[in-house]
Design a protein around this motif. Structure first.
Motif, short mmCIF file in Angstrom:
data_model
loop_
_atom_site.label_atom_id
_atom_site.label_comp_id
_atom_site.label_asym_id
_atom_site.label_seq_id
_atom_site.Cartn_x
_atom_site.Cartn_y
_atom_site.Cartn_z
N ARG A 378 1.03 -1.17 -0.01
CA ARG A 378 -0.06 -0.08 -0.14
C ARG A 378 0.94 1.15 0.07
N TRP A 415 -12.85 11.42 1.37
CA TRP A 415 -14.04 11.37 0.29
C TRP A 415 -13.86 12.29 -0.88
N ASP A 421 -15.18 6.90 -6.47
CA ASP A 421 -15.00 5.34 -5.70
C ASP A 421 -16.01 5.06 -4.77
N VAL A 422 -16.57 5.95 -4.17
CA VAL A 422 -17.75 5.45 -3.34
C VAL A 422 -18.98 6.27 -3.73
N ILE A 423 -20.08 5.66 -3.02
CA ILE A 423 -21.30 6.15 -3.05
C ILE A 423 -21.57 6.71 -1.85
N LEU A 424 -21.70 7.96 -1.64
CA LEU A 424 -22.20 8.44 -0.29
C LEU A 424 -23.63 8.92 -0.42
N VAL A 426 -26.42 7.41 0.82
CA VAL A 426 -27.28 6.44 0.87
C VAL A 426 -28.24 6.25 2.09
N VAL A 427 -27.58 6.76 3.12
CA VAL A 427 -28.46 6.63 4.45
C VAL A 427 -29.14 7.93 4.86
N ARG B 2 -17.20 -1.27 -13.04
CA ARG B 2 -16.25 -0.88 -11.87
C ARG B 2 -17.21 -1.32 -10.70
N LEU B 4 -18.22 0.14 -7.09
CA LEU B 4 -18.30 1.34 -6.05
C LEU B 4 -18.48 0.70 -4.81
N SER B 5 -18.11 1.62 -3.71
CA SER B 5 -18.41 0.98 -2.41
C SER B 5 -19.25 2.03 -1.66
N LYS B 6 -20.19 1.63 -0.79
CA LYS B 6 -20.91 2.64 0.04
C LYS B 6 -20.43 2.53 1.63
N PRO B 7 -19.68 3.16 1.70
CA PRO B 7 -19.01 3.32 3.17
C PRO B 7 -20.04 3.37 4.41
N GLU B 8 -21.16 4.25 4.26
CA GLU B 8 -22.09 4.36 5.16
C GLU B 8 -22.85 2.96 5.57
N VAL B 9 -22.95 2.22 4.66
CA VAL B 9 -23.64 1.10 4.99
C VAL B 9 -22.73 -0.27 5.22
N VAL B 46 -9.51 -5.28 -0.37
CA VAL B 46 -9.11 -4.75 1.11
C VAL B 46 -10.27 -4.00 1.89
N PHE B 55 -14.96 0.52 4.56
CA PHE B 55 -15.35 0.46 3.26
C PHE B 55 -14.44 -0.41 2.54
N ILE B 57 -12.35 -1.68 -0.92
CA ILE B 57 -11.80 -1.11 -2.05
C ILE B 57 -11.09 -1.89 -2.55
N ARG B 60 -9.71 -0.15 -9.43
CA ARG B 60 -10.80 0.81 -10.01
C ARG B 60 -10.68 0.60 -11.57
N MET B 137 -21.38 -2.22 -5.26
CA MET B 137 -22.27 -2.02 -6.35
C MET B 137 -21.60 -1.94 -7.63
N TYR B 145 -24.90 5.84 -11.19
CA TYR B 145 -25.39 4.96 -10.09
C TYR B 145 -26.61 5.69 -9.77
#
Ligand SMILES: Cc1cc2nc3c(=O)[nH]c(=O)nc-3n(C[C@H](O)[C@H](O)[C@H](O)COP(=O)(O)OP(=O)(O)OC[C@H]3O[C@@H](n4cnc5c(N)ncnc54)[C@H](O)[C@@H]3O)c2cc1C
Lengths: 430, 148
Positions: A378, A415, A421-424, A426-427, B2, B4-9, B46, B55, B57, B60, B137, B145
C-alpha cells in the motif's frame, strides 16, 4: 523515401508509451518506431531477472509478438539514426532516410564508463541492454570471481544475481555507502547488511584505478592499492542521457534534452521523453533527468497527446523506486534522503529486528518524501497523498502504521480523494 | 465495469475479503481453502476500517492506470474492455505497481512474491454478490449510479 505522420526513435518504455497512446487517439495515422537494437520491444529493467534465470528469454518482451502488427506500426529495427534534418524533416541512417511529420526522441540513456586504465579489456561489461546480458551469460561459464563497479541500483542488482549464480562478488563504491543519492543512510545500512549476510563483499569510499590482465580482465587495482582478482568486471555506475544525435543542433540540451511540460523540445514538431530528457520534478522544483521506467512511459503518453494536438502537461513526475535485494524490499519516493534539515519534519519508525523501517519527510505540512523498508504494501496510497499535495498534519502519526490507508484520513479529505470510488448519501435521516 | 463502495452501510465484516480469497483459491471451498491450502489464498479486495468508518476497495480499472505505466515487465495491461489485467506468468515481483497504485489495490502474494489484483471474477464479482449489506455495487462504464 517513406514518410510517416509520426516517427519515434527508441523502442522501449518511452517509445511504446507514445505508440499506444497515439494509436488510441488516432486510428489512421502512419507510425514508425526505430531502434538500433534489433530486438522486439523488451524491458531492459528485466535483464537482472533473466540473468538470474528467474525468467525465460521470451518473458523479456515488453509487449506480445504481434504488437506492431496490432498497432499498425512499422518497426524499423537494427537501424541507427545518425542525423536529423529538422528543416526537411528527415532522419538519416546508413540504411536510408525516413521522413516524419512529428518526431519523438526516446533515445534513452547510455551507460557511464569512467576512463580507467585497462577498462577496454575483454570480460568487462556494462549492464543496460540485452546484448550485455547475453555477453555476461556467456562469460559466466568460466568465471568465478566478479567485481562490480558501482553500488547504485543497477550495480547492486547485478551483484546480487552474480552471487546467486555462485560467483565470489565484490562491489566497489566511491561514496561512503551504497545507494547514496537514492535512499537515506539508515536504508543504505539495511542494504549493506543484506549483501554482507549473503556473502557479497562491499567496499565503500574507494574506486578502481586500473584494470589488469592480458586480453581478459584478471584483476582490478583500487585507489588505495588493494588488488582484487576478477575474471568478470561489470561497470554499473549509472546511465547518462543519450543525446549525441541532437548535440550541437537547434535542440537545446542540458544534461539531457530540454523539454517543456508538453514534452516539446526547442524545435517545432520534435518531442522528447524518457532517459534522454530532463523532466520537471515537482518536489525538487527543477528539471532533471529521472531515468525511470514509469517516467519514460508517462512522458511518451503525454507527448502523444500533444503530437495529436491535444493539450496535456506532465506535472507530477517524481523520483520513485521499487527495489529488492535478497529478501529486503524497499519503496522510496521524493526527497527521502533529507534528515534534520531545516524546513523538514521527519517521522520515523525503526524496527531493526524485523527489518522494518518507515520514514516520512514532511515539508510545509505535505509529504515531500518517503521510504518504506520491509513493509511496502500500500505504498501507493502515501505516494498519492504526496503527488496530490495533501496536507497531512492532522493525521501524520498514522502514516507510520503498516496498514495505513484512506480510513486514517479525516472525512473531508478522504471522500474528496475517493470521490469517484464511493457512493455517499445512501443513508437518510429518518 | 467498476465496483463502487457504500461506506455508510459497510459494517466492516470483511466477508468480501474472505470470499474473494476463496474465489481465488485452488479448491474454491471455504473450509479447505483456509484450513488446508498452502499457500493461503490472498484476497484482492481490502476492507479499510477505522471504526466507525469502513469501506471496501479494489482495483478501479483506471482509465490511465498508474500500475500499467509503472509495470516494467508488461505483466499489467489494459484490455479491450477497459479492464486492467495482470498476467502472472510475466510478473517478476518488482512491486513497481504496488508503488504506483494510488488506491493500494495491488496486493502481494507472499508465497509467490508476485502480485495479485482484482479480476472482477469474470464479470460476476463475488464481493458484490455476498455482501450482506449491499455495500458494494457494480457500475457499468458511462452509467451513473442511481440515487437511492
Ligand atoms: C538493469 C536495469 C534495471 C532497471 N530497473 C528499473 C526498475 O526496476 N524500475 C525503473 O523504474 N527503472 C528501471 N530501470 C531504468 C529503466 O529501464 C529506464 O528508465 C527505461 O528503460 C527508459 O526508457 P526509455 O524509453 O527512455 O529508453 P531506453 O530504454 O534506454 O531505450 C532507448 C532505445 O533507443 C535506442 N536508440 C538510442 N539512440 C538511437 C538512435 N540514434 N537510433 C536508433 N535507436 C536509438 C536505444 O538503443 C534503445 O533501444 C532499469 C535499468 C536497467 C539498465
Amino acid at each position: 523515401m517513406k514518410k510517416y505522420d509520426f516517427v519515434i526513435i527508441g523502442n522501449s518504455a518511452g517509445g511504446i508509451g507514445c505508440v499506444e497512446t497515439l494509436r488510441t487517439l488516432d486510428k489512421d495515422a502512419s507510425i514508425a518506431v526505430i531502434s538500433d537494437e534489433k530486438y522486439h520491444t523488451y524491458s531492459r529493467a528485466l535483464i537482472p531477472y533473466y540473468l538470474d534465470g528467474k525468467i525465460e528469454f521470451d518473458k523479456m518482451y515488453y509487449r506480445p509478438l504481434d504488437f506492431y502488427e496490432r498497432m499498425r506500426v512499422d518497426a524499423l529495427l537494427g537501424i541507427r539514426i545518425t542525423e536529423i534534418d529538422f528543416d526537411k524533416k528527415i532522419l538519416k541512417s546508413d540504411d536510408g532516410v525516413v521522413g516524419y511529420g512529428k518526431l519523438l526522441l526516446a533515445t534513452g540513456g547510455k551507460p557511464f564508463v569512467p576512463p580507467i586504465e585497462g577498462i577496454d579489456k575483454k570480460k568487462v561489461f556494462t549492464f543496460v541492454k540485452m546484448d550485455d546480458v547475453i555477453g555476461i551469460k556467456d562469460a559466466l561459464q568460466s568465471a568465478e570471481k566478479a567485481v562490480v563497479l558501482g553500488g547504485g541500483v543497477i550495480g547492486l542488482m547485478v551483484a546480487e544475481v552474480l552471487k546467486k549464480r555462485g560467483l565470489e562478488v565484490t562491489v566497489v563504491e566511491l561514496a561512503d555507502r551504497v545507494l547514496a543519492p537514492v535512499v537515506d543512510r539508515t536504508t543504505s545500512m539495511f542494504v549493506e547488511d543484506a549483501f554482507r549476510e549473503n556473502g557479497v563483499k562491499i567496499i565503500t569510499g574507494n574506486t578502481i584505478k586500473k584494470v589488469l590482465g592480458k586480453e581478459n580482465v584478471e584483476s582490478v587495482v583500487l585507489e588505495d592499492g588493494t588488488e582484487i582478482p576478477a575474471d568478470l568486471l561489470v561497470v554499473g555506475i549509472g546511465v547518462m542521457p543519450r543525446i549525441e544525435l541532437v548535440k550541437d543542433t537547434a535542440i537545446e540540451t542540458n544534461r539531457g534534452i530540454v523539454v517543456n511540460s508538453r514534452m516539446e523540445t526547442t524545435v517545432k514538431d520534435v518531442y522528447a521523453c524518457g532517459d534522454c530528457a530532463e523532466v520537471y520534478d515537482f518536489l525538487f522544483d527543477a528539471k532533471r533527468p529521472l531515468p525511470l521506467w514509469p517516467i519514460a512511459y508517462a512522458g511518451g503518453r503525454i507527448a502523444a497527446f500533444n503530437m495529436c494536438g491535444i493539450d496535456r502537461e506532465y506535472t507530477n513526475a517524481i523520483a520513485m523506486n521499487a527495489m529488492h535485494f535478497f529478501d529486503l524490499y524497499i519503496i522510496n519516493a521524493g526527497l527521502n534522503v533529507a534528515d534534520d534539515e531545516e524546513g523538514y519534519e521527519i517521522l520515523k519508525k525503526f524496527d531493526e529486528e524485523n527489518r522494518i523501517y518507515r520514514k516520512i519527510v514532511l515539508r510545509e505540512g505535505k509529504i515531500a518524501g518517503m521510504i518504506l523498508v520491509g513493509e511496502v504494501e500500500r505504498a501507493g496510497v502515501i505516494i498519492n497523498l504526496m503527488r496530490r499535495e495533501v496536507d497531512v498534519i492532522s493525521f501524520k502519526e498514522r502514516l507510520l502504521d503498516g496498514d495505513f490507508g484512506y480510513a486514517d484520513l479525516p472525512e473531508s479529505i478522504r471522500w474528496r480523494l475517493l470521490y469517484n470510488d464511493v457512493i455517499l448519501g445512501v443513508v437518510r435521516e429518518p | 465495469m467498476r465496483i463502487l463502495s457504500k461506506p455508510e452501510v459497510c459494517i466492516g465484516c470483511h466477508l468480501c475479503e474472505i470470499w474473494c480469497a476463496v474465489a481465488h483459491s485452488r479448491s474454491k471451498d471455504i473450509i479447505k481453502a483456509f484450513l488446508y491450502e498452502e499457500p493461503k489464498p490472498v484476497s484482492r479486495i481490502v476492507v479499510e476500517d477505522r471504526m466507525p468508518v469502513s469501506f471496501a476497495i479494489q482495483c478501479r480499472n483506471c482509465d490511465e492506470p498508474e500500475c500499467v505505466t509503472a509495470c516494467i515487465s508488461g505483466a499489467l495491461y489494459k484490455d479491450i474492455d477497459g479492464r486492467v489485467v495482470h498476467d502472472s506468468s510475466k510478473c517478476v515481483g518488482c512491486y513497481s505497481c504496488v508503488m504506483a497504485c494510488p488506491y493500494g489495490s495491488i496486493r502481494i502474494d507472499k508465497s509467490t512474491q508476485k502480485v495479485v489484483k482484482c479480476d472482477l471474477c469474470d464479470g460476476d464479482p463475488v464481493c458484490v454478490r455476498i455482501c450482506p449489506n449491499d455495500a458494494l455495487m457494480i457500475v457499468e462504464e458511462g452509467e451513473a449510479y442511481e440515487e437511492v
